[in-house]
Design a protein around this motif. Structure first.
Motif, mmCIF file in Angstrom:
data_model
loop_
_atom_site.group_PDB
_atom_site.id
_atom_site.type_symbol
_atom_site.label_atom_id
_atom_site.label_comp_id
_atom_site.label_asym_id
_atom_site.label_seq_id
_atom_site.Cartn_x
_atom_site.Cartn_y
_atom_site.Cartn_z
ATOM 1 N N TYR A 43 67.858 46.751 66.035
ATOM 2 C CA TYR A 43 69.101 46.148 66.520
ATOM 3 C C TYR A 43 69.233 44.711 66.059
ATOM 4 N N ILE A 44 70.476 44.341 65.782
ATOM 5 C CA ILE A 44 70.850 42.944 65.550
ATOM 6 C C ILE A 44 72.006 42.637 66.494
ATOM 7 N N ASP A 45 71.799 41.708 67.420
ATOM 8 C CA ASP A 45 72.903 41.295 68.279
ATOM 9 C C ASP A 45 73.250 39.841 68.006
ATOM 10 N N ASP A 46 74.084 39.247 68.842
ATOM 11 C CA ASP A 46 74.536 37.884 68.573
ATOM 12 C C ASP A 46 73.453 36.839 68.820
ATOM 13 N N ARG A 47 72.296 37.281 69.362
ATOM 14 C CA ARG A 47 71.206 36.341 69.637
ATOM 15 C C ARG A 47 70.031 36.484 68.689
ATOM 16 N N GLY A 48 69.918 37.625 68.016
ATOM 17 C CA GLY A 48 68.763 37.808 67.133
ATOM 18 C C GLY A 48 68.593 39.253 66.711
ATOM 19 N N SER A 49 67.415 39.560 66.145
ATOM 20 C CA SER A 49 67.124 40.923 65.686
ATOM 21 C C SER A 49 65.849 41.422 66.360
ATOM 22 N N TYR A 50 65.717 42.772 66.418
ATOM 23 C CA TYR A 50 64.640 43.383 67.177
ATOM 24 C C TYR A 50 64.164 44.625 66.427
ATOM 25 N N THR A 51 62.860 44.721 66.207
ATOM 26 C CA THR A 51 62.300 45.878 65.515
ATOM 27 C C THR A 51 62.200 47.064 66.479
ATOM 28 N N PHE A 52 61.923 48.223 65.907
ATOM 29 C CA PHE A 52 61.722 49.393 66.751
ATOM 30 C C PHE A 52 60.520 49.205 67.673
ATOM 31 N N ASP A 53 59.484 48.544 67.197
ATOM 32 C CA ASP A 53 58.322 48.285 68.044
ATOM 33 C C ASP A 53 58.701 47.351 69.195
ATOM 34 N N GLU A 54 59.483 46.303 68.892
ATOM 35 C CA GLU A 54 59.926 45.385 69.952
ATOM 36 C C GLU A 54 60.851 46.088 70.941
ATOM 37 N N LEU A 55 61.732 46.939 70.427
ATOM 38 C CA LEU A 55 62.612 47.699 71.308
ATOM 39 C C LEU A 55 61.805 48.602 72.228
ATOM 40 N N SER A 56 60.822 49.294 71.668
ATOM 41 C CA SER A 56 59.972 50.172 72.467
ATOM 42 C C SER A 56 59.279 49.406 73.593
ATOM 43 N N LYS A 57 58.770 48.225 73.282
ATOM 44 C CA LYS A 57 58.082 47.427 74.305
ATOM 45 C C LYS A 57 59.058 46.930 75.370
ATOM 46 N N ARG A 58 60.264 46.544 74.964
ATOM 47 C CA ARG A 58 61.270 46.124 75.949
ATOM 48 C C ARG A 58 61.626 47.270 76.889
ATOM 49 N N ILE A 59 61.771 48.457 76.324
ATOM 50 C CA ILE A 59 62.095 49.633 77.140
ATOM 51 C C ILE A 59 60.974 49.913 78.136
ATOM 52 N N ASN A 60 59.724 49.856 77.672
ATOM 53 C CA ASN A 60 58.591 50.087 78.566
ATOM 54 C C ASN A 60 58.515 49.013 79.647
ATOM 55 N N ARG A 61 58.800 47.785 79.261
ATOM 56 C CA ARG A 61 58.784 46.701 80.252
ATOM 57 C C ARG A 61 59.845 46.932 81.333
ATOM 58 N N PHE A 62 61.038 47.352 80.918
ATOM 59 C CA PHE A 62 62.075 47.571 81.921
ATOM 60 C C PHE A 62 61.718 48.744 82.824
ATOM 61 N N ALA A 63 61.138 49.802 82.251
ATOM 62 C CA ALA A 63 60.685 50.922 83.081
ATOM 63 C C ALA A 63 59.671 50.440 84.118
ATOM 64 N N ASN A 64 58.767 49.554 83.706
ATOM 65 C CA ASN A 64 57.789 48.994 84.647
ATOM 66 C C ASN A 64 58.445 48.075 85.677
ATOM 67 N N VAL A 65 59.509 47.353 85.272
ATOM 68 C CA VAL A 65 60.259 46.536 86.235
ATOM 69 C C VAL A 65 60.812 47.429 87.348
ATOM 70 N N LEU A 66 61.417 48.539 86.966
ATOM 71 C CA LEU A 66 61.966 49.449 87.965
ATOM 72 C C LEU A 66 60.877 50.017 88.867
ATOM 73 N N LYS A 67 59.745 50.357 88.269
ATOM 74 C CA LYS A 67 58.623 50.864 89.065
ATOM 75 C C LYS A 67 58.148 49.798 90.047
ATOM 76 N N GLY A 68 58.057 48.551 89.576
ATOM 77 C CA GLY A 68 57.617 47.467 90.441
ATOM 78 C C GLY A 68 58.581 47.177 91.571
ATOM 79 N N LEU A 69 59.877 47.427 91.340
ATOM 80 C CA LEU A 69 60.883 47.240 92.382
ATOM 81 C C LEU A 69 61.006 48.467 93.280
ATOM 82 N N GLN A 70 60.167 49.457 93.019
ATOM 83 C CA GLN A 70 60.135 50.704 93.797
ATOM 84 C C GLN A 70 61.467 51.466 93.712
ATOM 85 N N VAL A 71 62.082 51.392 92.533
ATOM 86 C CA VAL A 71 63.233 52.241 92.260
ATOM 87 C C VAL A 71 62.688 53.614 91.900
#
Length: 534
Positions: A43-71
């Motif tokens: 992805y390239i957005d208005d703030r920068g670019s992100y590799t597939f590896d970086e995207l994968s880690k962001r997705i995993n981090r958000f999944a863990n955020v939801l788990k930590g919030l007990q969603v």
């Protein structure tokens, strides 16, 4: 174990093998890592670019955020996000955690959002800071809502996404979901009442990619994709998320409104090969004085959906850029395009033929097939169909009819199998007892050199009979006048049966539209016209 889908593309339609134990987010990301694309730009957005590896880690981090919030698994989280990297992060992170994301239109009112939050019983809201003013007065009134996360700036007393991601682990094992589990919702436009939560399952996303995007658009790893249509609705979600991730292409995101100027900037700067627009935007771009030449761009494929594409716009675009617009039709209920023109098989003024893997039929008011050339109600069947409207049995039963979905669109079909759009069921006019398609009249008017946009609706004459009325936006350099209105009437009469010509012409500065660019004809019918009528 949550497995990947597999496809046999030698069969027609492609034979898509989706295992019972399946998670859509895991599939769309893991297939790229397995293929060795971790270091490639996703992805390239208005703030920068992100590799597939970086995207994968962001997705995993958000999944863990939801788990930590007990969603918990199957709880809903409402997303009201502009098109930045935070959208795929939150959308796919939720799916990977087994939580159900509900993306929403970013141009609605506080009351619309109140309805969606209450209807979905969302426990979490993720919202862009620029959109927060629509929510700040209502979130405390939602009994199920436990967490509010701002995506790009801090607000006192609320969680902030980047801070949460920075503290979360980038390792996450996908939730044990199945291919038939609810995966995400999309709210319908709500033009005939409150928006309806349309429930899609985990297998829906990959089916649209394998049946439409890869065979019809020939999308591939080397492509750069830019969708002016936003991620929050079905057409944009496929264009800018599902399709590029399915093949490892790079996607351009733009968080501002898709004006011609904003679109030209990205086309020139990033040189996308696949550009996804809507008819209104294509027309505005062609009429703009800064419209680039073909030599400035790198276009090879230009799909269109959202409303019927006037054939004159198709011809002008092809003449200017040497690339055909591939007009198609999809719906929130079917998730993406199921009827389309395709490269090497474009018939201007039609929506093409059924996408392999989907079936369509045209029926009359009694549910019986109509004859070739006659107008009928369009029904569609295919593997990306939603399973229901949330908490709305009556509407579900009238729309989801066995394997078929009643689309609400009117069509006819030519002898050689091309489908011709006639309008939404509630847009059709009966003039002198004969059906008139507003789209047909609009298409003719778009061929006049003065017209930028036009909408045709029904209006009562002095005898209380329905006749066509046209609402027109003129191109720069043209002025509204009775003389021009008379010219336009004669122009239609020269191309169509006389009873189809508009009896009235109203000239406006702009037509009322939805956030997705569709003309809101019901506002014109109800007399709620733009006050700038000339």
């Amino acid at each position: 174990m949550v497995m990947l889908s597999q496809v046999n593309r030698d069969s027609s339609p492609p034979d898509i093998m989706i295992p019972r134990d399946y998670n859509a987010a895991h599939d769309l990301i893991e297939r790229n890592l397995v293929a060795g694309r971790g270091g490639k730009i996703a992805y390239i957005d208005d703030r920068g670019s992100y590799t597939f590896d970086e995207l994968s880690k962001r997705i995993n981090r958000f999944a863990n955020v939801l788990k930590g919030l007990q969603v918990r698994q199957e709880e809903r989280i409402l997303l009201c996000l502009l098109d930045t990297i935070d959208f795929p992060t939150a959308f796919l992170g939720a799916i990977k955690a087994g939580v159900i994301p509900v993306p929403t239109n970013t141009l609605l009112t506080a009351e619309d959002y109140r309805h969606m939050l209450r209807d979905s019983r969302a426990t979490t809201l993720v919202v862009s800071h620029l959109l927060w003013p629509h929510f700040q007065e209502i979130v405390d009134d939602i009994p199920t809502l436990r967490h509010v996360i701002l995506s790009d700036e801090k607000v006192p007393g609320r969680l902030e996404l980047s801070s949460l991601l920075s503290q979360a682990s980038d390792v996450f094992r996908a939730a044990e979901t199945t291919s038939d589990d609810p995966c995400f919702w999309l709210y319908s436009s709500g033009s005939t009442g409150n928006p309806k939560g349309t429930v899609h399952i985990h297998s829906s996303l990959v089916n649209t990619a394998e049946l439409y995007a890869i065979p019809t658009l020939a999308i591939r790893e080397s492509d750069v994709v830019f969708s002016a249509a936003k991620l929050f609705f079905a057409y944009g979600l496929g264009n800018a998320l599902t399709f590029p991730l399915a093949v490892g292409a790079t996607t351009i995101l733009m968080n501002e409104r898709p004006t011609p100027e904003a679109v030209f900037k990205r086309l020139r700067q990033h040189q996308p090969s696949v550009f996804c627009g809507v008819p209104t935007l294509y027309a505005s771009m062609l009429a703009h004085p800064d419209c680039p030449g073909a030599e400035e761009l790198n276009l090879r494929c230009c799909p269109s959906a959202g409303e019927a594409l006037p054939q004159e716009i198709s011809r002008q675009w092809s003449a200017r850029f040497g690339v055909d617009i591939l007009d198609g039709i999809g719906s929130t209920e079917m998730l993406h395009i199921f009827l389309s023109n395709r490269v090497g098989d474009v018939r201007y003024g039609t929506t093409g033929k059924p996408v392999p893997g989907y079936k369509v039929r045209l029926v009359d008011e009694d549910g019986q097939p109509v004859a070739v050339g006659e107008i009928g109600a369009l029904e569609v069947s295919g593997p990306s169909s939603a399973i229901q409207y949330w908490n709305n049995v009556a509407k579900s039963r009238s729309t989801f009819i066995g394997d078929w979905i009643h689309s609400g669109d009117k069509y006819s079909v030519t002898a050689d199998g091309y489908y011709v759009y006639a309008g939404r069921s509630d847009d059709m006019l009966k003039v002198g007892g004969i059906y008139v398609s507003p789209t047909e009249v609009e298409s003719v008017l778009m061929g006049h050199e003065a017209i930028l946009e036009v909408a045709v609706v029904g209006r009562h004459d002095d005898e209380k009979l329905i006749k066509p009325a046209a609402y027109v936006v003129l191109k720069p350099g043209w002025s509204a006048s009775q003389k021009l209105a008379g010219e336009l009437k004669q122009f239609v009469k020269a191309h169509l049966a006389p009873y189809k010509y508009p009896r009235w012409f109203e000239f406006l500065d702009e037509l009322p539209k939805t956030a997705t660019g569709k003309i809101q004809r019901f506002k014109l019918r109800s007399g709620n016209q733009n006050p700038s009528i000339k």
